[in-house]
Design an enzyme around this catalytic site. Sequence first.
Site, PDB file in Angstrom:
ATOM      1  CE  LYS A  45     -17.281  -6.913   3.459  1.00 22.80           C
ATOM      2  NZ  LYS A  45     -16.580  -8.144   3.930  1.00 22.80           N
ATOM      3  CG  PHE A  47     -10.149  -9.447  11.336  1.00 24.22           C
ATOM      4  CD1 PHE A  47      -8.930  -9.849  11.847  1.00 24.22           C
ATOM      5  CD2 PHE A  47     -10.337  -9.506   9.962  1.00 24.22           C
ATOM      6  CE1 PHE A  47      -7.918 -10.318  11.021  1.00 24.22           C
ATOM      7  CE2 PHE A  47      -9.341  -9.976   9.118  1.00 24.22           C
ATOM      8  CZ  PHE A  47      -8.125 -10.381   9.654  1.00 24.22           C
ATOM      9  CD  GLN A  48      -7.514  -7.158   7.759  1.00 25.16           C
ATOM     10  OE1 GLN A  48      -8.372  -6.924   6.913  1.00 25.16           O
ATOM     11  NE2 GLN A  48      -6.322  -7.673   7.434  1.00 25.16           N
ATOM     12  CG  MET A  82      22.287  12.767   4.252  1.00 23.03           C
ATOM     13  SD  MET A  82      23.476  13.871   3.441  1.00 23.03           S
ATOM     14  CE  MET A  82      22.553  14.333   1.970  1.00 23.03           C
ATOM     15  CD  GLU A 122      -1.677  -2.360   1.759  1.00 22.87           C
ATOM     16  OE1 GLU A 122      -2.548  -3.244   1.832  1.00 22.87           O
ATOM     17  OE2 GLU A 122      -0.483  -2.524   2.154  1.00 22.87           O
TER      18      GLU A 122
END
Length: 591
Positions: A171, A121-122, A484, A59
């Site tokens: 959802k 969940f999630q 760096m 993602e």
Amino acid sequence: MTEQGGRATAAVTGAQSLVTSLEAAGVTDIFGIPGGTILPAYDPLMDSTRIRHILVRHEQGAGHAAQGYAAATGRVGVCMATSGPGATNLVTPLADAHMDSVPIVAVTGQVVASAIGTDAFQEADIRGITMPITKHNFLVTDPDEIPRTIAEAFHIASTGRPGPVLVDIAKSAQQEMTTFSWPTELHLPGYRPVTTPHAKQIKEAVRLIRQAKRPVLYVGGGVIRANASRELAQLAALTGIPVVTTLMARGAFPDSHPQHLGMPGMHGTVAAVAGLQKSDLIISLGARFDDRVTGNLDSFAPGALVIHADIDPAEIGKNRHADVPIVGDCKEVLVQLVAQLQAEGADGDYEAWVAFLSGVKQKYALGYETPSDGALAPQYVLERLSDIAGPDSIYAAGVGQHQMWAAQFVDYEKPRTWINSGGLGTMGYAVPAAMGAKVGMPDTTVWAIDGDGCFQMTNQELATCAINDIPIKVAIINNESLGMVRQWQTLFYNERYSNTDLHSKRIPDFVKLADAYGCVGLSCESPDEVDATIEKAMAIDDQPVVVDFRVHRDAMVWPMVAAGTSNDEIKYARDLAPQFDDVQDDWEVRA
């Protein structure tokens, strides 16, 4: 069915309404990954004839690809993810886009409305998590609200100061039935960005410009976001005032122009730093006086008055007092400044100032040491890449030494040809951003300039590029180190190289890795091979190409202003600073 003039259509699911809304917003490309709570939207997305969905491998890659798409095209980039870890993986790109004013819309799924707040969940409160790093965000639990919310999200992302907007959709809202009705007008009473500058402030700015003896145009990324490069060129031509372009504004003004002093700041040119430090008037256009430009703020440009023009009123006076604050779109500000100067006369006496800065530019020009052992200088690689790929290519950089060398040694002549993570400094940005830029500009050559450290954070998106026919080119500036950080350890930590050795000339083999991902892998470690290697990469148009440039390990980025110190303490090599005492007459310009 689609809307007709804003009228409602036959019953559809919220997910179908979402896809139709995205189509109505003009979306043609989405970067994303499906998952449980966004899955209802992926079913109708499969039937869309207008939207191409590109399945990324992480993602974060989707978010950075949306950024690259937006930065290269000027349109809103779009990414999509599921709830919980899918959404939280977008946090870094959202923060990055927020810092750099990049217009993206992130659509995330959320658990069903009845489960919100139960630690389902999630489940993650992505709206709360991203509140400080988005321009605005929404939680949608009613399917009827989907079209209006999408329309508002795209409007907010792309107007005023551009930025990221998150739309979190339960959802249940995607599954329930609704009717699609695209709004014909938006009602956002608390959101009215000011684009037209106040005439009184324009007149006052012109008065200061006409009085100044040592003015400088301090150009930030806002000029590119406003598509105002042409108007900037008109102001510069009209006045003859020297120009500096920040890291985010590279390409806003041509590097080849004699008035251009280069990039200011921590790793800017001596001439650009001098131009700001010794000016008596700073005309700031779409810049925010960030610490990487100002150094120690108390000692920054001590003799300068400030005209500060910005679309975001919160930026004006935030770090440096503005003697003339101008809230407005940079393009409109520039148009009005030019018109007022033409009316009153742009006959400033800047001859001594321009001569001084031209002398500084010549005396302290960018340069680098060629390694005595014949090893490959990274700066040379980027010089040659610039010459061979040319100013019509797009260059997307990661973060670190390679980013600074790319900003210094690639010549930028046009806006939207330089894409990088400026404010947040996100490693792993380059490959997915280049992917997004190539999707948005398919006929343009796109190079990702990456470090061996950055590349290993998001190189899995090479698979996305290979499978989806997105032939980007990647130049890995491989110095086996977190370069760096190693440079700072060299300069400030007595060469104690704690955890910066990546061993990346051995593990992984980048050529084999490229081949495993369906790309063409090349390597180069000799200066004699550089041109032929770049030309070979340029000749390949049907596959992504990865070039492992095995460069000298101890090369460092110069000039440099150490963090927290005054810009007056700039060094243009490790033990060399501009000789202020010897050139006092140069640096203390007097009218």
